[in-house]
Design a protein around this motif. Structure first.
Motif, PDB file in Angstrom:
ATOM      1  N   UNK A  85      31.558  43.725  49.454  1.00 44.84           N
ATOM      2  CA  UNK A  85      32.016  43.989  48.090  1.00 44.84           C
ATOM      3  C   UNK A  85      31.597  45.385  47.631  1.00 44.84           C
ATOM      4  N   UNK A  86      32.535  46.123  47.090  1.00 48.75           N
ATOM      5  CA  UNK A  86      32.265  47.442  46.527  1.00 48.75           C
ATOM      6  C   UNK A  86      32.413  47.450  45.009  1.00 48.75           C
ATOM      7  N   UNK A  87      33.005  46.390  44.487  1.00 50.21           N
ATOM      8  CA  UNK A  87      33.229  46.311  43.046  1.00 50.21           C
ATOM      9  C   UNK A  87      32.718  44.973  42.532  1.00 50.21           C
ATOM     10  N   UNK A  88      32.075  44.993  41.383  1.00 45.55           N
ATOM     11  CA  UNK A  88      31.563  43.775  40.755  1.00 45.55           C
ATOM     12  C   UNK A  88      32.168  43.655  39.361  1.00 45.55           C
ATOM     13  N   UNK A  89      33.080  42.696  39.198  1.00 44.52           N
ATOM     14  CA  UNK A  89      33.694  42.430  37.900  1.00 44.52           C
ATOM     15  C   UNK A  89      32.995  41.206  37.324  1.00 44.52           C
ATOM     16  N   UNK A  90      32.007  41.443  36.486  1.00 41.60           N
ATOM     17  CA  UNK A  90      31.125  40.371  36.030  1.00 41.60           C
ATOM     18  C   UNK A  90      31.864  39.287  35.233  1.00 41.60           C
ATOM     19  N   UNK A  91      32.784  39.628  34.320  1.00 42.11           N
ATOM     20  CA  UNK A  91      33.520  38.549  33.636  1.00 42.11           C
ATOM     21  C   UNK A  91      34.315  37.680  34.605  1.00 42.11           C
ATOM     22  N   UNK A  92      34.914  38.290  35.633  1.00 45.68           N
ATOM     23  CA  UNK A  92      35.665  37.511  36.622  1.00 45.68           C
ATOM     24  C   UNK A  92      34.719  36.618  37.416  1.00 45.68           C
ATOM     25  N   UNK A  93      33.540  37.132  37.759  1.00 48.35           N
ATOM     26  CA  UNK A  93      32.551  36.323  38.453  1.00 48.35           C
ATOM     27  C   UNK A  93      32.172  35.109  37.608  1.00 48.35           C
ATOM     28  N   UNK A  94      31.969  35.317  36.326  1.00 46.51           N
ATOM     29  CA  UNK A  94      31.613  34.215  35.430  1.00 46.51           C
ATOM     30  C   UNK A  94      32.719  33.156  35.400  1.00 46.51           C
ATOM     31  N   UNK A  95      33.964  33.600  35.302  1.00 45.47           N
ATOM     32  CA  UNK A  95      35.072  32.652  35.248  1.00 45.47           C
ATOM     33  C   UNK A  95      35.183  31.864  36.555  1.00 45.47           C
ATOM     34  N   UNK A  96      34.981  32.533  37.688  1.00 36.82           N
ATOM     35  CA  UNK A  96      35.037  31.846  38.976  1.00 36.82           C
ATOM     36  C   UNK A  96      33.912  30.819  39.096  1.00 36.82           C
TER      37      UNK A  96
END
Length: 537
Positions: free
Chosen positions: A121-132
Motif C-alpha cells: 500500500x502506498x496510499x492510506x484513505x482513512x475514511x475508506x478504511x473505517x467504512x470497510x
C-alpha cells in the motif's frame, strides 16, 4: 500475444490504476502468468481504497479486503522479507493491536496470502478504511451491540498500516463535514511521528474536514517536511502557525486552504515555496487582514493554477486590483478559477496577456448577491474580449454572463471557438433575453464542444438547429429553466445527436411532455434529468 518486458508491463499497469475499471483489469492481468502476477499485484494493492470507495463500494469486497489484510499480518509479521519494526515508536495514546479479538472474527477456513499486501500500500484513505472495517465487523456481528467496538477494530487496522506500509499519500478525513469518523489529534501525531522515525516521506496529506489546530500544525512541521500536496480546513488554525508550517516544507507543489480567518502571513510565506508550488487553492477564506499586494505569491514563477473561490471579505484599505496585479503580471497560468469571488476586469485583461499561450481554463462564476445588498456586478466584457484576443488555446470558459456581456461572449466564441471543449454560461439574468445569436455563434464556431450549459436561455428553433449541426461531438447538454425547450427540441436532439450525447438536463422545462422524454430515452439511451414529478409518471 507478444512478449512484453517488465518495463512495458509496469507502464501498462500504472495506466490501468487510473482507469475506472482498473481493479478488474489488474486482477485479470495478475492471473495471466507468473511474470504478469509479480508485476501487476503491487499495482492492484497500491491504492485499494481508490478501487473500493470510488468505484465499487461492494460490501463483500470490503469484508474480503479486511480479512486479507489481517491474514497478511499473521503470515508476514515475522518474515525475513520485512525487517521494519515499530520498537520505540508506539505512541502511548494509541491502543496496541488486539490480535486475539481480531482473530476471533476471521473465519477459520482460510489460506495465508502469498504476498504482504499491507506492505504494497502506498496510499492510506482513512475514511475508506473505517467504512470497510465497519462493514467487515457488522457482517459477523449482526445481532450484537457495536458501540465502541468498530472504533477499536478500526484503530487496530489503522496502526497496522501506519506501522507496516510505506505510505506516500494519506487522506486523513473526509472532504465534507462528517463527524462519524473517530479521528483525533493523537492519531495524526502517531502517524506523523511514526513515519518520521521510519524515514517514510509522506508526500500527500489531505486533512479534509479534520479540525486542525496550531498544535497539529506544529507536529506536522517537525515530522512531515517533504509534503508535495497539503489540503487543510483551517477554522481553528492561526495565521502564524499556518505560515510556519508552510515555511517548514521543502518541496510543496499543491496547497489547498479552506475557511481560514486570517491569511496575511500565510500568503506572504508562500514565497518560501517559490521554486516548487504549481497549484494554489484558497476557498471560503477571509482576506480582510490582507492589506498589501500578493507579492509573495507572485514570486512563485512555476504557479500554473490559482483558485480563489467563495471569497467576499477583503480589506477596505486596498483594492482587489492592487492585491492581485503582481500575480497577474508575473505568473503564466493554465487554470484560473474565481468562482463566486469578484475579479476586476483589469486583472482578467492582464492574465489574458501574460498567459496568452498557456491559459486553458477560466472559471468566473459571479457571487450571488441579494437585491438588498445593493452590490453591482462588474461588467467583464473587456476582459472576455481580451481572452479572445490573447488566450487562443482556451478550452474551458465558465461565466454566468450578464446581458451586457452577450456581445463580448459572442466575440469570444467567434474568435477562439475551435479550441473550446467546455462552455458553461448558465445565467438567470439571461432569462428575459433572446440568446439566439449566441447559439448560432456556438454552432458555427465550436465544432469540438463536448459540454454546454445554457440554463435559463431563451432561443429560436432555427438557432438550436444550427447548434445541433455544428457541435457534433456534444456529450453533455444542460438547459434547465427554459421555456424554449419543448417536444420539438427533444425530437431534434434525437435526430442529430444520436450516438454522441450522454447526459441531458432539462429540469424545470415545463413545455416538455413526459411522452417526448420517454421517446428520446428509447432512441438515444441517455441520462435525462427532469423534475421529480415527471420522473414519477
Amino acid at each position: 500475444m507478444s512478449k512484453l518486458n517488465v518495463d512495458c508491463l509496469a507502464v501498462l499497469f500504472e495506466n490501468f490504476t487510473k482507469e475506472s475499471s482498473g481493479a478488474y483489469l489488474l486482477y485479470n492481468c495478475a492471473l495471466l502468468d507468473t511474470q504478469w502476477n509479480v508485476v501487476a499485484t503491487p499495482y492492484l494493492y497500491k491504492d485499494p481504497w481508490q478501487h473500493w470507495i470510488y468505484r465499487s463500494k461492494n460490501n463483500s469486497v470490503a469484508k474480503n479486503l479486511i480479512d486479507t489484510y489481517y491474514l497478511c499480518y499473521q503470515a508476514h509479521s515475522n518474515s525475513n522479507n520485512n525487517n521494519r519494526t515499530t520498537t520505540g515508536v508506539q505512541h502511548k495514546r494509541i491502543r496496541s493491536i488486539d490480535y486475539n479479538s481480531i482473530n476471533s472474527i476471521i473465519n477459520n477456513d482460510f489460506h495465508f496470502p502469498r504476498c504482504d499486501y499491507i506492505g504494497m500500500a502506498k496510499n492510506l484513505h482513512i475514511p475508506a478504511l473505517y467504512q470497510c472495517v465497519e462493514i467487515w465487523y457488522k457482517s459477523t456481528h449482526e445481532d450484537e451491540a457495536v458501540d465502541g467496538e468498530i472504533e477499536k477494530y478500526f484503530l487496530n487496522f489503522l496502526k497496522l498500516f501506519v506501522d507496516r506500509a510505506r505510505i506516500k499519500g494519506c487522506t486523513f478525513a473526509e472532504s465534507s463535514s462528517n463527524p462519524s469518523y473517530p479521528i483525533q489529534l493523537d492519531h495524526l501525531e502517531y502517524l506523523a511521528i511514526t513515519f518520521n522515525r521510519l524515514s517514510v516521506d509522506l508526500e500527500y496529506l489531505n486533512l479534509g474536514y479534520f479540525k486542525c489546530t496550531d498544535e497539529a500544525l506544529s507536529i506536522l512541521s517537525k515530522n512531515c517536511t517533504s509534503l508535495k500536496t497539503f489540503k487543510i480546513t483551517a477554522h481553528s488554525c492561526s495565521d502564524s502557525a499556518l505560515a510556519n508550517f508552510i515555511s517548514s516544507q521543502k518541496k510543496l507543489t499543491k496547497l489547498k486552504i479552506r475557511y481560514a480567518q486570517d491569511l496575511r502571513q500565510t500568503l506572504d510565506k508562500i514565497r518560501s515555496q517559490a521554486k516548487t508550488i504549481v497549484k494554489l487553492r484558497i476557498l471560503h477564506c477571509n482576506l480582510e487582514n490582507c492589506t498589501v499586494p500578493f507579492t509573495g505569491i507572485a514570486e512563485c514563477v512555476n504557479l500554473r493554477s490559482i483558485y480563489m473561490r467563495n471569497i467576499e471579505k477583503f480589506s477596505p484599505k486596498i483594492t482587489l486590483s492592487q492585491l492581485l496585479m503582481p500575480i497577474a503580471k508575473n505568473c503564466e497560468f493554465h487554470n484560473v478559477d474565481f468562482t463566486k469571488t469578484p475579479l476586476p476586469v483589469d486583472i482578467l485583461v492582464e492574465i489574458a496577456k501574460k498567459s496568452l499561450t498557456t491559459l486553458r481554463r477560466v472559471h468566473l462564476m459571479r457571487p450571488t448577491h441579494s437585491k438588498e445588498e445593493g452590490n453591482v456586478d462588474e461588467n467583464l466584457s473587456d476582459g472576455i474580449m481580451a481572452l479572445a484576443n490573447f488566450a487562443t488555446n482556451l478550452c474551458s470558459f465558465d461565466r454566468n454572463i450578464l446581458p451586457e456581456e452577450l456581445n463580448a461572449t459572442c466575440y469570444l466564441v467567434n474568435t477562439i471557438g475551435k479550441s473550446l471543449t467546455r462552455l458553461d454560461i448558465e445565467s438567470i439574468e439571461m432569462a428575459d433575453h433572446d440568446s439566439s445569436s449566441l447559439l448560432i455563434c456556438i454552432g458555427r464556431k465550436c465544432p469540438y464542444l463536448t459540454i454546454l450549459n445554457i440554463n435559463y436561455y431563451e432561443f429560436s428553433v432555427d438557432s438550436f438547429i444550427i447548434l445541433l449541426k455544428g457541435c457534433r461531438f456534444m456529450q453533455s447538454l444542460t438547459m434547465m429553466f427554459s421555456d424554449s425547450v419543448n417536444d420539438e427540441i427533444l425530437e431534434l436532439i434525437g435526430n442529430y445527436w444520436s450516438g454522441t450525447l450522454k447526459n441531458l438536463d432539462i429540469d424545470e422545462c415545463h413545455n416538455v411532455t413526459i411522452e417526448a422524454v420517454k421517446k428520446l430515452r428509447q432512441e438515444l439511451d441517455i441520462d435525462i434529468d427532469i423534475s421529480p414529478e415527471e420522473n414519477d409518471e
